[in-house]
Scaffold this motif. Structure first.
Motif, PDB file in Angstrom:
ATOM      1  N   ASN A 147       0.830  -1.202   0.000  1.00  0.00           N
ATOM      2  CA  ASN A 147       0.000   0.000   0.000  1.00  0.00           C
ATOM      3  C   ASN A 147       0.870   1.260   0.000  1.00  0.00           C
ATOM      4  OD1 ASN A 147      -2.908   1.015   0.360  1.00  0.00           O
ATOM      5  ND2 ASN A 147      -1.817   2.103   1.980  1.00  0.00           N
ATOM      6  N   LYS A 148       1.969   1.233   0.755  1.00  0.00           N
ATOM      7  CA  LYS A 148       2.888   2.378   0.769  1.00  0.00           C
ATOM      8  C   LYS A 148       3.525   2.593  -0.597  1.00  0.00           C
ATOM      9  CE  LYS A 148       2.594   3.560   5.133  1.00  0.00           C
ATOM     10  NZ  LYS A 148       2.151   4.917   5.573  1.00  0.00           N
ATOM     11  N   LEU A 149       3.845   1.507  -1.282  1.00  0.00           N
ATOM     12  CA  LEU A 149       4.437   1.625  -2.616  1.00  0.00           C
ATOM     13  C   LEU A 149       3.416   2.119  -3.637  1.00  0.00           C
ATOM     14  CD1 LEU A 149       6.596  -1.630  -2.708  1.00  0.00           C
ATOM     15  CD2 LEU A 149       7.423   0.720  -2.515  1.00  0.00           C
ATOM     16  N   LEU A 150       2.168   1.661  -3.506  1.00  0.00           N
ATOM     17  CA  LEU A 150       1.129   2.126  -4.423  1.00  0.00           C
ATOM     18  C   LEU A 150       0.883   3.621  -4.280  1.00  0.00           C
ATOM     19  CD1 LEU A 150      -1.530  -0.753  -4.191  1.00  0.00           C
ATOM     20  CD2 LEU A 150       0.200  -0.395  -5.940  1.00  0.00           C
ATOM     21  N   LEU A 151       1.110   4.155  -3.077  1.00  0.00           N
ATOM     22  CA  LEU A 151       0.895   5.575  -2.821  1.00  0.00           C
ATOM     23  C   LEU A 151       2.211   6.344  -2.817  1.00  0.00           C
ATOM     24  CD1 LEU A 151      -1.827   5.332  -0.027  1.00  0.00           C
ATOM     25  CD2 LEU A 151      -2.146   5.994  -2.416  1.00  0.00           C
ATOM     26  N   PHE A 152       3.176   5.868  -3.581  1.00  0.00           N
ATOM     27  CA  PHE A 152       4.465   6.559  -3.637  1.00  0.00           C
ATOM     28  C   PHE A 152       4.284   7.978  -4.154  1.00  0.00           C
ATOM     29  CE2 PHE A 152       8.511   7.508  -5.868  1.00  0.00           C
ATOM     30  CZ  PHE A 152       9.346   7.480  -4.760  1.00  0.00           C
ATOM     31  N   TYR A 153       3.373   8.162  -5.102  1.00  0.00           N
ATOM     32  CA  TYR A 153       3.011   9.497  -5.571  1.00  0.00           C
ATOM     33  C   TYR A 153       1.598   9.799  -5.066  1.00  0.00           C
ATOM     34  CZ  TYR A 153       6.951   8.908  -8.767  1.00  0.00           C
ATOM     35  OH  TYR A 153       8.194   8.696  -9.302  1.00  0.00           O
ATOM     36  N   PRO A 154       1.450  10.312  -3.845  1.00  0.00           N
ATOM     37  CA  PRO A 154       0.114  10.463  -3.242  1.00  0.00           C
ATOM     38  C   PRO A 154      -0.753  11.511  -3.922  1.00  0.00           C
ATOM     39  CG  PRO A 154       1.791  11.504  -1.870  1.00  0.00           C
ATOM     40  CD  PRO A 154       2.519  10.772  -2.951  1.00  0.00           C
ATOM     41  N   GLU A 155      -0.163  12.365  -4.775  1.00  0.00           N
ATOM     42  CA  GLU A 155      -0.964  13.388  -5.448  1.00  0.00           C
ATOM     43  C   GLU A 155      -1.741  12.833  -6.629  1.00  0.00           C
ATOM     44  OE1 GLU A 155       3.180  13.494  -7.294  1.00  0.00           O
ATOM     45  OE2 GLU A 155       2.261  13.176  -5.335  1.00  0.00           O
ATOM     46  N   ARG A 156      -1.497  11.573  -6.987  1.00  0.00           N
ATOM     47  CA  ARG A 156      -2.177  10.979  -8.139  1.00  0.00           C
ATOM     48  C   ARG A 156      -3.478  10.314  -7.679  1.00  0.00           C
ATOM     49  NH1 ARG A 156       2.754   8.288 -11.706  1.00  0.00           N
ATOM     50  NH2 ARG A 156       3.903  10.224 -12.014  1.00  0.00           N
ATOM     51  N   GLN A 157      -4.582  10.839  -8.141  1.00  0.00           N
ATOM     52  CA  GLN A 157      -5.893  10.363  -7.695  1.00  0.00           C
ATOM     53  C   GLN A 157      -6.146   8.908  -8.090  1.00  0.00           C
ATOM     54  OE1 GLN A 157      -8.244  12.307  -5.730  1.00  0.00           O
ATOM     55  NE2 GLN A 157      -6.233  13.253  -5.488  1.00  0.00           N
ATOM     56  N   ALA A 158      -5.669   8.513  -9.258  1.00  0.00           N
ATOM     57  CA  ALA A 158      -5.866   7.134  -9.690  1.00  0.00           C
ATOM     58  C   ALA A 158      -5.130   6.168  -8.764  1.00  0.00           C
ATOM     59  CB  ALA A 158      -5.391   6.954 -11.132  1.00  0.00           C
ATOM     60  N   ALA A 159      -3.951   6.581  -8.298  1.00  0.00           N
ATOM     61  CA  ALA A 159      -3.196   5.733  -7.377  1.00  0.00           C
ATOM     62  C   ALA A 159      -3.923   5.608  -6.044  1.00  0.00           C
ATOM     63  CB  ALA A 159      -1.802   6.308  -7.166  1.00  0.00           C
ATOM     64  N   VAL A 160      -4.498   6.697  -5.586  1.00  0.00           N
ATOM     65  CA  VAL A 160      -5.247   6.672  -4.319  1.00  0.00           C
ATOM     66  C   VAL A 160      -6.443   5.743  -4.429  1.00  0.00           C
ATOM     67  CG1 VAL A 160      -6.623   8.062  -2.720  1.00  0.00           C
ATOM     68  CG2 VAL A 160      -4.490   8.979  -3.660  1.00  0.00           C
ATOM     69  N   LEU A 161      -7.169   5.820  -5.539  1.00  0.00           N
ATOM     70  CA  LEU A 161      -8.351   4.973  -5.722  1.00  0.00           C
ATOM     71  C   LEU A 161      -7.962   3.499  -5.792  1.00  0.00           C
ATOM     72  CD1 LEU A 161     -11.385   4.788  -6.167  1.00  0.00           C
ATOM     73  CD2 LEU A 161     -10.992   5.146  -8.613  1.00  0.00           C
ATOM     74  N   ALA A 162      -6.901   3.197  -6.534  1.00  0.00           N
ATOM     75  CA  ALA A 162      -6.448   1.805  -6.628  1.00  0.00           C
ATOM     76  C   ALA A 162      -6.022   1.284  -5.265  1.00  0.00           C
ATOM     77  CB  ALA A 162      -5.295   1.702  -7.617  1.00  0.00           C
ATOM     78  N   ALA A 163      -5.296   2.105  -4.500  1.00  0.00           N
ATOM     79  CA  ALA A 163      -4.839   1.682  -3.177  1.00  0.00           C
ATOM     80  C   ALA A 163      -6.021   1.442  -2.242  1.00  0.00           C
ATOM     81  CB  ALA A 163      -3.904   2.737  -2.595  1.00  0.00           C
ATOM     82  N   ARG A 164      -7.064   2.232  -2.367  1.00  0.00           N
ATOM     83  CA  ARG A 164      -8.228   2.046  -1.487  1.00  0.00           C
ATOM     84  C   ARG A 164      -8.983   0.766  -1.826  1.00  0.00           C
ATOM     85  NH1 ARG A 164     -10.834   8.111  -0.604  1.00  0.00           N
ATOM     86  NH2 ARG A 164      -9.128   8.865   0.723  1.00  0.00           N
ATOM     87  N   LYS A 165      -9.128   0.481  -3.106  1.00  0.00           N
ATOM     88  CA  LYS A 165      -9.784  -0.782  -3.474  1.00  0.00           C
ATOM     89  C   LYS A 165      -8.956  -1.974  -3.024  1.00  0.00           C
ATOM     90  CE  LYS A 165     -10.372   0.288  -7.846  1.00  0.00           C
ATOM     91  NZ  LYS A 165     -10.779   0.157  -9.265  1.00  0.00           N
ATOM     92  N   LYS A 166      -7.642  -1.863  -3.179  1.00  0.00           N
ATOM     93  CA  LYS A 166      -6.764  -2.928  -2.695  1.00  0.00           C
ATOM     94  C   LYS A 166      -6.864  -3.055  -1.177  1.00  0.00           C
ATOM     95  CE  LYS A 166      -3.295  -5.871  -2.682  1.00  0.00           C
ATOM     96  NZ  LYS A 166      -3.258  -6.135  -1.247  1.00  0.00           N
ATOM     97  N   PHE A 167      -6.945  -1.944  -0.477  1.00  0.00           N
ATOM     98  CA  PHE A 167      -7.037  -1.949   0.985  1.00  0.00           C
ATOM     99  C   PHE A 167      -8.303  -2.671   1.447  1.00  0.00           C
ATOM    100  CE2 PHE A 167      -8.603  -0.108   4.928  1.00  0.00           C
ATOM    101  CZ  PHE A 167      -7.491  -0.182   5.756  1.00  0.00           C
ATOM    102  N   LEU A 168      -9.437  -2.368   0.812  1.00  0.00           N
ATOM    103  CA  LEU A 168     -10.693  -2.996   1.214  1.00  0.00           C
ATOM    104  C   LEU A 168     -10.676  -4.499   0.958  1.00  0.00           C
ATOM    105  CD1 LEU A 168     -13.193  -0.287  -0.122  1.00  0.00           C
ATOM    106  CD2 LEU A 168     -12.560  -0.727   2.257  1.00  0.00           C
ATOM    107  N   ALA A 169     -10.194  -4.901  -0.220  1.00  0.00           N
ATOM    108  CA  ALA A 169     -10.124  -6.330  -0.527  1.00  0.00           C
ATOM    109  C   ALA A 169      -9.175  -7.048   0.430  1.00  0.00           C
ATOM    110  CB  ALA A 169      -9.677  -6.528  -1.971  1.00  0.00           C
ATOM    111  N   SER A 170      -8.066  -6.390   0.768  1.00  0.00           N
ATOM    112  CA  SER A 170      -7.085  -7.020   1.653  1.00  0.00           C
ATOM    113  C   SER A 170      -7.623  -7.177   3.065  1.00  0.00           C
ATOM    114  CB  SER A 170      -5.796  -6.187   1.673  1.00  0.00           C
ATOM    115  OG  SER A 170      -5.181  -6.177   0.411  1.00  0.00           O
ATOM    116  N   ARG A 171      -8.404  -6.215   3.520  1.00  0.00           N
ATOM    117  CA  ARG A 171      -8.920  -6.331   4.892  1.00  0.00           C
ATOM    118  C   ARG A 171      -9.939  -7.473   5.011  1.00  0.00           C
ATOM    119  NH1 ARG A 171      -5.416  -3.425   4.565  1.00  0.00           N
ATOM    120  NH2 ARG A 171      -4.531  -5.472   4.948  1.00  0.00           N
ATOM    121  N   VAL A 172     -10.753  -7.649   3.993  1.00  0.00           N
ATOM    122  CA  VAL A 172     -11.673  -8.795   4.013  1.00  0.00           C
ATOM    123  C   VAL A 172     -10.876 -10.093   3.967  1.00  0.00           C
ATOM    124  CG1 VAL A 172     -13.569  -9.936   2.802  1.00  0.00           C
ATOM    125  CG2 VAL A 172     -13.494  -7.442   2.924  1.00  0.00           C
TER     126      VAL A 172
END
Length: 543
Positions: A147-172
């Motif tokens: 997740n930290k690597l996916l958000l290496f460029y936190p200003e990119r909205q597409a990266a934030v959205l992808a990281a959030r979907k990955k975060f939700l799937a990973s928590r389940v």
């Protein structure tokens, strides 16, 4: 001696973690920190090779668990974990060497190297864990590091959205793994691998499988499917291109295999539950077909590679569901090596395409002739598979993927018939197809013998449902092979244009997932970091 070697192997993840923390702190020496990380990865690879030699003489190697009731610190290394450890260490070494130059001069290079090393360390620790609690902690740490690597460029909205979907799937996925952990401890009184594997083998011999074990198997399968970006929660994997290229290579060639390794590591337990195997067959088979078809419509090189990974993970899950566990591991190794090279060399794809371009003679494929060639390829697969004992009844998982691999050669044979028809060209192409079939089934047989002590034997066909699924998968890919050759000539027809557009958008499944996530978890305004998006590189360019 063997226990000491196992403890030495365990040094590799901790050494990588130490390199990561040093890289994060050594800001004036970012390139030197990257060199240190590469040396540590090389050390891990050397340990993996030494351990592999030891396992050839004494398998498995185990330290036991330092804790209470099989809950604590311990390591377990057999042929399966040695192969995976060497694979991840090798890919990690290549990625760290590549990223040392790729991010040279980037002000956040130290932070990138830190999380790259920590993620690699978590994956390696997961592979050599000796009990399920340690496995679960490494599983969660892998997700956090990625997740930290996916958000290496936190200003990119597409990266934030992808990281959030990955975060939700990973928590389940984490919740499923924790629930399985609780049920296993209640059933066996321990989470130590030796105890779990011995208990599963006893159940296999007696034929008595409690309902709790079926629940455990289903939970483990769901956790693995969520980790492997299977349909319909696959979209995040296609949107991680906002990260640097080394992250894409590490993710697609290493981290994404964690779900597959979970299934293989606990194959002895999962294979006791027909329900869990059918879930793998259905979800994996559909994901493989979906990802393969959508991949053909993508114009972005890296998005196409992402859908290829989704499809390959689906194939691997399908193989596990059909009981071809050794074939699934061979698939993981081959896919990881190919995909790491594909991502790291993706910036040169245009030059490679230009260098290999040749004018087409303009052959006109005929549907009937193409169908005949596809039938010929499947017949060759059936004959060669039978020679190696991999028939659709005896080894359905091995046969299904073998048929799909052989169908990939159908285009060469079609061109030999349609474009430059001559006995020499046709004979050479057919001989190549036979040679590929012999190599594929020969490798499968070798992998089965190599992993005989680590994975359950190949299972025969269980019933009509599995037979129907194998038939549907093979016939569907045969149809895709024919359509792939015919569609270029029908590109101007409106119905084919509409179909192409729907497939290029992934049938809008990911779009619906994006809307759902944004509805309940709105994105914040872009982070201002002094580097605007207009000058930021894409994941295929040097920053």
């Amino acid at each position: 001696m063997n226990s000491a070697l196992t403890w030495c192997l365990a040094l590799a993840p901790f050494a990588l973690a130490g390199s990561g923390f040093l890289a994060g702190a050594a800001k004036p020496f970012r390139r030197r920190a990257g060199t240190g990380a590469a040396l540590t990865a090389a050390f891990a690879l050397a340990l993996a090779v030494a351990t592999g030699v030891a396992i050839a003489l004494h398998s498995p190697l185990a330290t036991g668990t330092l804790g209470i009731d099989g809950v604590g610190l311990g390591f377990y290394v057999d042929t399966l974990s040695a192969i995976m450890f060497a694979l991840v260490a090798f890919v990690g070494l290549i990625v760290t060497l590549y990223s040392r130059n790729y991010l040279d001069g980037d002000p956040a290079q130290g932070r990138f190297t830190k999380w790259l090393c920590l993620t690699l360390a978590a994956v390696l620790l997961l592979i050599v864990s000796g009990n399920l609690l340690q496995f679960g902690l490494a599983w969660i740490a892998t997700s956090v590091g990625l997740n930290k690597l996916l958000l290496f460029y936190p200003e990119r909205q597409a990266a934030v959205l992808a990281a959030r979907k990955k975060f939700l799937a990973s928590r389940v996925s984490d919740l499923c793994l924790v629930a399985a952990m609780a049920l296993l401890h209640q059933a066996f009184g321990s989470l130590d691998y030796a105890v779990l594997f011995a208990g599963a083998e006893a159940m296999r011999i007696t034929g008595v499988v409690p309902g709790a074990i079926h629940a455990v198997a289903v939970l483990l399968v769901i956790a693995a499917l969520l980790k492997s970006a299977q349909f319909p929660l696959h979209g995040w994997l296609t949107e991680v291109m906002e990260t640097p290229t080394p992250v894409s290579a590490l993710l697609h060639a290493g981290v994404i295999n964690a779900g597959g390794f979970l299934v293989l590591r606990f194959a002895g337990l999962i294979s006791l539950s027909p329900v869990s195997l059918e879930v793998l067959v259905i979800v994996g088979g559909f994901t493989a077909l979906f990802g393969s078809v959508v991949m053909l419509t993508q114009t972005s090189v890296k998005v196409s590679l992402a859908y290829s990974t989704i499809a390959q993970m689906g194939f691997m899950m399908l193989q596990c569901g059909l009981g071809a566990f050794a074939a699934a591991l061979l698939h993981i190794v081959a896919h990881s090596l190919y995909k790491a090279h594909a991502f790291l060399s993706s910036g040169s794809v245009i030059d490679l395409a230009r260098a290999s371009w040749s004018p087409s003679p303009g052959g006109r494929p005929h549907p009937a002739r193409m169908a005949m060639i596809v039938g010929l390829v499947l017949a060759v697969t059936l004959v060669v598979g039978t020679l190696f004992g991999a028939t659709i009844i005896q080894q359905p998982g091995v046969f299904a993927l073998g048929a799909v691999v052989m169908l990939g050669l159908a285009h060469l044979i079609i061109q030999a018939f349609d474009e430059r028809p001559s006995l020499y060209v046709i004979g050479r192409t057919v001989a190549l197809a036979v040679l590929v079939g012999l190599a594929y089934f020969g490798l499968q047989l070798a992998a089965e013998h190599l992993l005989a002590g680590s994975l359950p034997p190949v299972q025969a066909l269980r019933g009509p449902l599995d037979l129907a699924i194998v038939a549907v998968v093979v016939l569907a890919f045969a149809a895709v092979t024919i359509l792939q050759s015919l569609l270029p000539g029908k590109a101007a027809e409106p119905r084919w244009q509409a179909l192409y557009m729907h497939l290029a958008n992934g049938l809008y499944v990911n779009t619906l997932a994006n809307r759902l996530v944004l509805r309940f978890w709105p994105s914040p305004p872009p982070v201002q970091t002094g580097r605007t998006a207009s000058i930021m590189p894409t994941s295929g360019a040097h920053p």
